[in-house]
Design an enzyme around this catalytic site. Structure first.
Site, mmCIF file in Angstrom:
data_model
loop_
_atom_site.group_PDB
_atom_site.id
_atom_site.type_symbol
_atom_site.label_atom_id
_atom_site.label_comp_id
_atom_site.label_asym_id
_atom_site.label_seq_id
_atom_site.Cartn_x
_atom_site.Cartn_y
_atom_site.Cartn_z
ATOM 1 N N ARG A 165 7.309 1.795 1.145
ATOM 2 C CA ARG A 165 7.524 0.347 1.314
ATOM 3 C C ARG A 165 8.002 -0.252 -0.021
ATOM 4 N NH1 ARG A 165 5.262 -2.708 5.458
ATOM 5 N NH2 ARG A 165 6.203 -1.254 6.861
ATOM 6 N N ARG A 193 2.296 11.380 -8.361
ATOM 7 C CA ARG A 193 1.637 11.366 -7.045
ATOM 8 C C ARG A 193 2.481 10.657 -5.964
ATOM 9 N NH1 ARG A 193 -4.282 12.266 -6.871
ATOM 10 N NH2 ARG A 193 -4.798 13.124 -8.883
ATOM 11 N N ARG A 242 -0.451 -8.476 -3.883
ATOM 12 C CA ARG A 242 -0.513 -7.471 -2.820
ATOM 13 C C ARG A 242 0.256 -7.982 -1.610
ATOM 14 N NH1 ARG A 242 -2.304 -3.905 0.728
ATOM 15 N NH2 ARG A 242 -3.649 -4.544 2.444
ATOM 16 N N VAL A 243 1.127 -7.134 -1.072
ATOM 17 C CA VAL A 243 1.831 -7.457 0.176
ATOM 18 C C VAL A 243 1.465 -6.366 1.167
ATOM 19 C CG1 VAL A 243 3.716 -8.898 -0.692
ATOM 20 C CG2 VAL A 243 3.941 -6.430 -0.845
ATOM 21 N N GLY A 244 0.580 -6.695 2.096
ATOM 22 C CA GLY A 244 0.039 -5.653 2.949
ATOM 23 C C GLY A 244 -0.120 -6.087 4.386
ATOM 24 N N SER A 245 -0.775 -5.204 5.136
ATOM 25 C CA SER A 245 -1.052 -5.525 6.532
ATOM 26 C C SER A 245 -2.556 -5.689 6.708
ATOM 27 C CB SER A 245 -0.520 -4.423 7.443
ATOM 28 O OG SER A 245 -1.187 -3.212 7.156
ATOM 29 N N ARG A 262 7.211 -3.783 12.447
ATOM 30 C CA ARG A 262 6.538 -4.174 11.198
ATOM 31 C C ARG A 262 7.555 -4.348 10.073
ATOM 32 N NH1 ARG A 262 2.126 -1.006 12.595
ATOM 33 N NH2 ARG A 262 2.608 0.815 11.332
ATOM 34 N N GLY A 266 0.821 -1.206 0.000
ATOM 35 C CA GLY A 266 0.000 0.000 0.000
ATOM 36 C C GLY A 266 0.858 1.260 0.000
ATOM 37 N N GLU A 312 -8.704 -5.829 5.893
ATOM 38 C CA GLU A 312 -7.796 -4.902 5.220
ATOM 39 C C GLU A 312 -8.655 -4.068 4.266
ATOM 40 O OE1 GLU A 312 -8.518 -6.247 1.883
ATOM 41 O OE2 GLU A 312 -6.378 -6.141 1.424
ATOM 42 N N MET A 313 -8.070 -3.423 3.262
ATOM 43 C CA MET A 313 -8.891 -2.476 2.502
ATOM 44 C C MET A 313 -8.717 -2.555 0.983
ATOM 45 S SD MET A 313 -8.697 0.805 5.103
ATOM 46 C CE MET A 313 -10.117 1.603 4.390
ATOM 47 N N GLU A 314 -8.091 -3.606 0.460
ATOM 48 C CA GLU A 314 -7.761 -3.609 -0.976
ATOM 49 C C GLU A 314 -8.004 -4.899 -1.742
ATOM 50 O OE1 GLU A 314 -5.479 -2.639 1.388
ATOM 51 O OE2 GLU A 314 -5.613 -0.469 1.156
ATOM 52 N N ASP A 351 -2.226 -5.658 13.613
ATOM 53 C CA ASP A 351 -2.942 -5.313 14.839
ATOM 54 C C ASP A 351 -4.086 -6.298 15.000
ATOM 55 O OD1 ASP A 351 -3.731 -3.406 12.472
ATOM 56 O OD2 ASP A 351 -5.547 -3.607 13.672
#
Ligand code: HPA
Length: 233
Positions: free
Chosen positions: A25, A44, A88-91, A218, A21, A180-182, A205
């Site tokens: 990162r 951006r 995707r590599v996320g939290s 993290r 995200g 998560e959100m994606e 979390d």
């Protein structure tokens, strides 16, 4: 040719891309895990890089937070740059009390509270799922490296902050592991285009125990997730 959000030229981006995200990162992954990384985008500040991993071409780029943002970037990667494997590599935040901080989830499926799939004009509810090939390979890689992973369902939420009560309890009653959100939008875009997607998530979390990680922790622990993802190139 470039797009409204990506100044890369065709051919600048590898067929396999890692998608954190956070664009910083992406920079960290490029600088610490890829050989000879070259930056292809800064529009951006959504930094993107292409290099090699064990000699194979691989790219990494930020997506921003939320489904509208990953929806734009993944669409352009697929349709304008020919990307075939989007990882995707996320939290994520744990909804299951069986998950610990830093546990890694391979998101076999994603539920959502978003209307993202409405654009496909389906006469029902779309179940977003990971590419079997990527999922299977990721599980094999994790096993071979002795990295514990949990395979299951997640929630892709439109909101991080919400007045809604008891969400962890409600979603975990259907065995949804984490939020998560994606992932949902990524899986929809990949399915609509016939390409492969997988979300690999580290628990940052817990919405059950309220435990949280620090940014320093993290960064250290997310290495295992990256190592799994890079082997998929
Ligand atoms: N909610 C949504 N997305 C997240 C969370 C969360 O608690 N933690 C990490 N990503």
């Amino acid at each position: 040719m470039s797009t409204p959000h990506n100044s890369a030229k065709k051919g600048d981006i590898a067929e396999t891309i890692l998608l954190p995200g956070d664009p910083l990162r992406a920079k960290f992954i490029a600088e610490n895990f890829l050989e000879n990384p070259v930056q292809f985008n800064s529009v951006r500040n959504m930094l993107g890089f292409t290099g090699t991993y064990k000699g194979k071409p691989v790219s990494v780029m930020g997506t921003g937070m939320g489904m509208p943002s990953i929806g734009i970037y993944s669409y352009e990667l697929i349709h304008f740059y020919g990307v075939k494997n989007l990882i995707r590599v996320g939290s994520c935040g744990a909804y299951s009390d069986k998950l610990d901080l830093y546990d890694i989830i391979l998101a076999m499926g994603a539920c959502t509270n978003s209307n993202y799939a409405r654009q496909f004009e389906l006469p029902g509810t779309y179940s977003a799922i990971a590419s079997w090939d990527l999922l299977y390979k990721a599980k094999q890689v994790a096993d071979s490296k002795n990295i514990k992973v949990v395979v299951g369902n997640v929630l892709s939420s439109d909101t991080f902050y919400t007045p809604e009560k008891d969400l962890p309890k409600k979603w975990s009653s259907m065995n949804v592991l984490a939020v998560e959100m994606e992932a949902y939008a990524l899986y929809c875009n990949a399915a609509a285009a016939g390409v492969n997607a997988l979300a690999i998530l580290t628990v940052s979390d817990s919405l059950v125990t309220k435990k949280e990680t620090t940014p320093e922790e993290r960064e250290k622990n997310f290495t295992q997730m990256i190592e799994i993802a890079l082997e998929l190139a």
